[in-house]
Design a protein around this motif. Structure first.
Motif, PDB file in Angstrom:
ATOM      1  N   GLU A  11      81.325  24.152 115.806  1.00 45.06           N
ATOM      2  CA  GLU A  11      81.466  24.546 114.389  1.00 45.06           C
ATOM      3  C   GLU A  11      80.124  24.420 113.681  1.00 45.06           C
ATOM      4  O   GLU A  11      79.716  25.281 112.916  1.00 45.06           O
ATOM      5  CB  GLU A  11      82.489  23.662 113.639  1.00 45.06           C
ATOM      6  CG  GLU A  11      83.928  23.778 114.118  1.00 45.06           C
ATOM      7  CD  GLU A  11      84.133  23.122 115.480  1.00 45.06           C
ATOM      8  OE1 GLU A  11      83.787  21.934 115.637  1.00 45.06           O
ATOM      9  OE2 GLU A  11      84.618  23.802 116.404  1.00 45.06           O
ATOM     10  N   GLN A  12      79.442  23.286 113.965  1.00 46.36           N
ATOM     11  CA  GLN A  12      78.134  23.096 113.324  1.00 46.36           C
ATOM     12  C   GLN A  12      77.136  24.161 113.788  1.00 46.36           C
ATOM     13  O   GLN A  12      76.307  24.627 113.019  1.00 46.36           O
ATOM     14  CB  GLN A  12      77.573  21.710 113.642  1.00 46.36           C
ATOM     15  CG  GLN A  12      78.239  20.606 112.842  1.00 46.36           C
ATOM     16  CD  GLN A  12      77.681  19.231 113.202  1.00 46.36           C
ATOM     17  OE1 GLN A  12      76.629  19.104 113.830  1.00 46.36           O
ATOM     18  NE2 GLN A  12      78.384  18.191 112.822  1.00 46.36           N
ATOM     19  N   TYR A  13      77.241  24.529 115.057  1.00 45.28           N
ATOM     20  CA  TYR A  13      76.349  25.585 115.561  1.00 45.28           C
ATOM     21  C   TYR A  13      76.595  26.875 114.790  1.00 45.28           C
ATOM     22  O   TYR A  13      75.660  27.528 114.305  1.00 45.28           O
ATOM     23  CB  TYR A  13      76.561  25.814 117.068  1.00 45.28           C
ATOM     24  CG  TYR A  13      75.970  27.131 117.534  1.00 45.28           C
ATOM     25  CD1 TYR A  13      74.594  27.266 117.724  1.00 45.28           C
ATOM     26  CD2 TYR A  13      76.774  28.251 117.732  1.00 45.28           C
ATOM     27  CE1 TYR A  13      74.049  28.480 118.103  1.00 45.28           C
ATOM     28  CE2 TYR A  13      76.237  29.472 118.110  1.00 45.28           C
ATOM     29  CZ  TYR A  13      74.871  29.586 118.293  1.00 45.28           C
ATOM     30  OH  TYR A  13      74.325  30.797 118.653  1.00 45.28           O
ATOM     31  N   GLU A  14      77.871  27.232 114.671  1.00 46.77           N
ATOM     32  CA  GLU A  14      78.198  28.485 113.988  1.00 46.77           C
ATOM     33  C   GLU A  14      77.743  28.466 112.535  1.00 46.77           C
ATOM     34  O   GLU A  14      77.206  29.452 112.026  1.00 46.77           O
ATOM     35  CB  GLU A  14      79.709  28.757 114.077  1.00 46.77           C
ATOM     36  CG  GLU A  14      80.030  29.436 115.390  1.00 46.77           C
ATOM     37  CD  GLU A  14      81.485  29.373 115.801  1.00 46.77           C
ATOM     38  OE1 GLU A  14      82.298  28.802 115.042  1.00 46.77           O
ATOM     39  OE2 GLU A  14      81.792  29.897 116.885  1.00 46.77           O
ATOM     40  N   LYS A  15      77.917  27.317 111.918  1.00 51.47           N
ATOM     41  CA  LYS A  15      77.508  27.183 110.516  1.00 51.47           C
ATOM     42  C   LYS A  15      75.976  27.299 110.394  1.00 51.47           C
ATOM     43  O   LYS A  15      75.446  28.013 109.548  1.00 51.47           O
ATOM     44  CB  LYS A  15      77.983  25.818 109.998  1.00 51.47           C
ATOM     45  CG  LYS A  15      78.297  25.836 108.534  1.00 51.47           C
ATOM     46  CD  LYS A  15      78.961  24.539 108.092  1.00 51.47           C
ATOM     47  CE  LYS A  15      78.271  24.079 106.831  1.00 51.47           C
ATOM     48  NZ  LYS A  15      78.194  22.657 106.663  1.00 51.47           N
TER      49      LYS A  15
END
Ligand code: WTA
Length: 648
Positions: A11-15
Motif C-alpha cells: 500500500e505504501q509503495y502504491e501511495k
C-alpha cells in the motif's frame, strides 16, 4: 538512523508511486529533507529532455561526504562503515568505523590539497578493492574534485584515452592489486598510460602488494608519506577536521566511463545532490535496509554498482558494508559463503554471472557454511535466467530470503526497476515494478507506445524498447566534455524520452522483464562492452583487414564475444594469429574485452550499400545456421556459406 522515506508495504509503495508521479517536486522535496544541506535548494526540478537539461535541487548547497560521514559521527562513530575482507582468507580483516573513515577521508582530502588538487579538478583513481580506494573517492568528494575511477581490468591505452578525455591532472593508484592468485601491477600500467602524457602532474601511490615500482621524481609520491604529513595538519588535540568544500547540488561529483554502441567510451557525469538522494533512497528501499544490517555488495568500485551500493548509498544511510578484495572462486568456490558466515552478512548483492559460475561447482562449497544470517539477496548487471534464480533462492537463501532483481545502468545512478525486498512481489527473471519516481514506457521503432497484446498463454504482454519519460534525481546530466553526445546517445532516438538501449516486456500488472540490449552493446559477465570498440581494437592488429563482433549466449558469462575476422596476408599458424589478436585487444582495451571466439572468414556479409549484416552474423554465432532469414539483399551471398562452414 531512521528512514522516513522507506516504503514498507505494498500500500505504501502504491501511495509513494502515485505521489511521485502526481507531485514529483513535493515528493522529492520531502525525501531531500532527510539529508544535511548547508543551504536549502531554490527549485526542486527544472528539466527538458530535448537539450537535455536536468537540474535537481538547484541552488542547494551541500557536501556529500558530510552526508556520508559527518552526520553519522555522533550516533554511529564507533560502528563499522566498512568491514574489509582481504583477497587471502589468511590476511587480516580491517574494520573501518565511521570515526576512522572520517579521519582517513579528512587526511586524504588534505593530501589532495597539499598536492595542488582543487575543486573541479579531475582525479583518476586506479586501485584494487582496498579501503584506501574508498578514502580516495571520498577525499575527492570532500574537496569537490571530480573522481573518475577506472576498473583494474582496463589497459594502459584505455586509461590514456580516459585521462585525455577527462583532462585529468592527478592519479591515485597502488603498486599492485591482489585478485585471486594474481598480482596485478597497477602502477606499471599507469606508467605505460603516462608515456607521452603532458597533463598529469601528480601520481599518488599506495603500497599494497610491495611490487617494485618506478617512482618518477617530481611526479610520483607515496600515499603513506603524504598521509603521515597530512595527519599533523588535520588532527589537533585529538580532534580531526578538514572542512568540506561547499558544493552546488548540480556540481559534478564524478565521471564514470562506459561503453556505448559507437566509438570510444563516454564519460557519464553524475552530480552531487541528485545522485546522493537517489542512491540512498534506492538502497534503503530496494534492500529494505535496517540499521545494523551487514550489507555485502560483491561488485568492484570500478563499476557503477560499487560507486552506488558500496560507497555512496550505504554510507549515506549509515550502513555497514563488507568490502571484498578478492574473487568468488579463490582459493576455492566457497569464498562468498565463508564471508557470509564469518561476517554474518544480512544482505548479499551480486551478479548473475557469479551465481552461474558458482552453480558450476555444485553444492560442495556450500557445505558446512552457516548462511542463516542472510535475509535478503539481490542481483544486478544482466538478466538472470530462471535456473540461476532458483539455485540462488534454494541453496543460498534457503527459500526464506526475498531476491531483488535490480535493473539499472551507469547512466541511471541507481536502481530504476526492481521489487522491494519482501514488500513488492518477486517474480523469477523479472525486474518487476518501477521504483517511485520512475516512469517507464515501451515504444516501437517509431517511438510509439507499445500496448499489451495477448501472448501465447493468453496473458497480455507488451514488448518494446525501454524508455523513461520523466527524470529521477539520479539520471545522468551529461557526458563529459560533449553534451551533444549525451543528447545523441540517450535523448535523440525518441523525442522527449530517455532511451535505455534495453528491450523489455511488460505484463498486465505493470511488471517489467528486461530482455537485453537492443543496440550493439554486449553484456559479458555483467560488464558492458561496445562491439564497435572491440572491432576497433581487432582492426588495429597488423594484417587484419576488417572485423565484425557480435554476442552469443554463454552459459556463465551471459554473453560471449564472437569475432569474425578478415585477415589479409596468409597467416602461418592460425591459432597463434588468434592469440596475437587477443593480445592486441588486451593491450588496446583490457583483458575483459578479449573475444571468446575468433573465426577467420574470407569476407563479411554486406548489403549492396556496404553495411555489415550483423543479424546474420549473430544468428550464425548463436548456432541458428538453418534459419538465417532473407539473404537476398547481400552483395555476395556465397560468403555466408563460407562463414557457416567455418563456425566454431
Ligand atoms: C543490464 C549496471 C537485466 C542492462 C548496473 C543495462 C540488467 C546494463 C539488469 C547496464 C537486470 C543491468 N536485468 N539486465 N537486473 N541490470 N542490466 O551500466 O542491459 O554496467 O542496460 O550498469 O546492464 O550496465 P551498467
Amino acid at each position: 538512523m531512521s528512514y522516513p522515506f522507506q516504503v514498507r508495504s505494498m500500500e505504501q509503495y502504491e501511495k509513494a508511486y502515485k505521489a511521485s508521479v502526481d507531485e514529483p517536486e513535493a515528493f522529492w522535496a520531502s525525501v531531500a529533507e532527510n539529508f544535511k544541506w548547508r543551504k536549502k535548494w531554490n527549485k526542486v526540478l527544472e528539466w527538458n529532455f530535448t537539450e537535455p537539461k536536468i537540474e535537481w535541487f538547484k541552488g542547494g548547497k551541500l557536501n556529500i561526504t558530510e552526508n556520508c560521514i559527518d552526520r553519522h559521527l555522533e550516533t554511529l562513530g564507533d560502528k563499522p562503515a566498512f568491514i574489509w575482507e582481504p583477497n587471502s582468507p589468511d590476511d587480516r580483516v580491517r574494520v573501518v568505523t565511521y570515526n576512522r573513515l572520517h579521519k582517513r577521508v579528512c587526511q586524504f582530502a588534505q593530501v589532495l590539497k597539499n598536492n595542488g588538487v582543487k575543486k573541479g579538478d579531475r582525479v583518476c583513481i586506479y586501485m584494487g578493492m582496498i579501503p584506501e580506494l574508498a578514502y580516495a573517492v571520498l577525499g575527492c568528494a570532500r574537496i569537490g574534485a571530480i573522481h573518475s575511477v577506472i576498473f583494474g581490468g582496463f589497459s594502459a591505452q584505455s586509461i590514456a584515452d580516459r585521462l585525455d578525455d577527462a583532462k585529468a591532472e592527478y592519479i591515485v593508484t597502488c603498486d599492485g592489486a591482489f585478485r585471486g592468485g594474481k598480482d596485478i601491477p597497477l602502477k606499471s600500467v599507469i606508467d605505460d598510460a603516462l608515456i607521452g602524457n603532458k597533463t598529469v602532474k601528480r601520481v599518488i601511490v599506495y603500497t599494497r602488494t610491495r611490487t617494485p615500482v618506478s617512482m618518477i621524481k617530481g611526479r610520483d609520491v607515496w600515499w603513506e608519506d603524504e598521509m603521515e604529513y597530512a595527519e599533523t595538519q588535520v588532527e589537533k588535540d585529538g580532534i580531526v577536521s578538514f572542512s568540506a568544500e561547499e558544493m552546488d547540488a548540480e556540481d559534478p561529483l564524478f565521471i564514470l566511463y562506459t561503453s556505448g554502441s559507437t566509438g570510444k567510451p563516454k564519460g557519464v557525469v553524475h552530480t552531487c545532490a541528485g545522485y546522493m538522494i537517489w542512491t540512498t533512497y534506492t538502497f534503503v528501499n530496494v534492500f529494505q535496509y535496517k540499521p545494523g544490517d551487514i550489507h555485502f555488495c560483491t561488485a568492484d568500485i570500478g563499476w557503477i554498482t560499487g560507486h552506488s551500493y558500496i560507497v555512496y548509498g550505504p554510507l549515506s544511510a549509515g550502513a555497514t558494508s563488507v568490502m571484498f578484495e578478492g574473487i568468488p572462486t579463490w582459493p576455492d568456490a566457497g569464498r562468498f559463503w565463508d564471508i557470509v558466515d564469518k561476517h554474518k552478512v544480512d544482505i548479499l548483492y551480486t551478479a548473475p554471472t557469479a551465481i552461474r559460475s558458482l552453480m558450476g561447482f555444485g553444492l560442495e562449497p556450500l557445505k558446512g557454511k552457516d548462511l542463516s544470517s542472510l535475509k535478503i539477496l539481490g542481483t544486478v548487471g544482466e538478466p538472470i535466467n530462471e535456473e540461476a534464480w532458483h539455485w540462488y533462492d534454494e541453496n543460498v537463501g534457503k527459500k526464506k530470503c526475498p531476491i531483488v532483481d535490480t535493473w539499472w545502468q551507469t547512466e541511471t545512478g541507481g536502481t530504476l526497476i526492481s521489487n522491494l525486498a519482501g514488500v513488492t512481489p518477486a517474480i523469477p527473471s523479472w525486474a518487476s515494478l518501477p521504483l517511485p519516481g520512475v516512469q517507464p514506457l515501451l515504444v516501437d521503432e517509431n517511438g510509439k507506445e507499445v500496448l499489451p497484446t495477448p501472448s501465447e498463454n493468453g496473458k497480455l504482454i507488451a514488448s518494446g524498447n525501454l524508455c523513461i519519460k520523466f527524470p529521477w534525481p539520479g539520471i545522468l546530466r551529461t557526458t563529459w566534455g560533449d553534451h551533444e553526445r549525451c543528447r545523441q546517445n540517450y535523448f535523440a532516438a525518441y523525442p522527449n524520452l530517455y532511451f535505455t538501449g534495453d528491450g523489455a516486456l511488460k505484463d498486465e500488472k505493470g511488471n517489467y522483464r528486461i530482455t537485453g540490449r537492443v543496440d550493439d552493446v554486449l553484456n559479458v559477465s555483467g560488464h558492458r562492452i561496445g562491439t564497435a570498440e572491440v572491432e576497433n581494437a581487432i582492426n588495429m592488429h597488423a594484417g587484419v583487414v576488417e572485423s565484425a563482433v557480435v554476442g552469443y549466449p554463454h552459459d556463465i558469462k551471459g554473453q560471449g564475444i564472437y569475432a569474425y575476422v578478415v585477415f589479409g596476408p596468409k597467416h602461418g599458424d592460425e591459432d597463434l594469429t588468434r592469440k596475437d589478436i587477443l593480445q592486441t585487444v588486451s593491450r588496446v582495451i583490457g583483458p575483459i574485452a578479449k573475444p571468446d571466439k575468433v573465426q577467420f572468414v574470407p569476407g563479411l556479409p554486406k548489403t549492396r550499400s556496404g553495411k555489415i549484416m550483423r543479424r546474420i552474423l549473430r544468428k550464425i554465432a548463436e548456432g541458428e545456421i538453418s534459419n538465417l532469414g532473407d539473404t537476398t539483399t547481400l552483395l555476395d551471398p556465397a560468403v555466408v556459406e563460407e562463414i557457416k562452414k567455418g563456425k566454431i
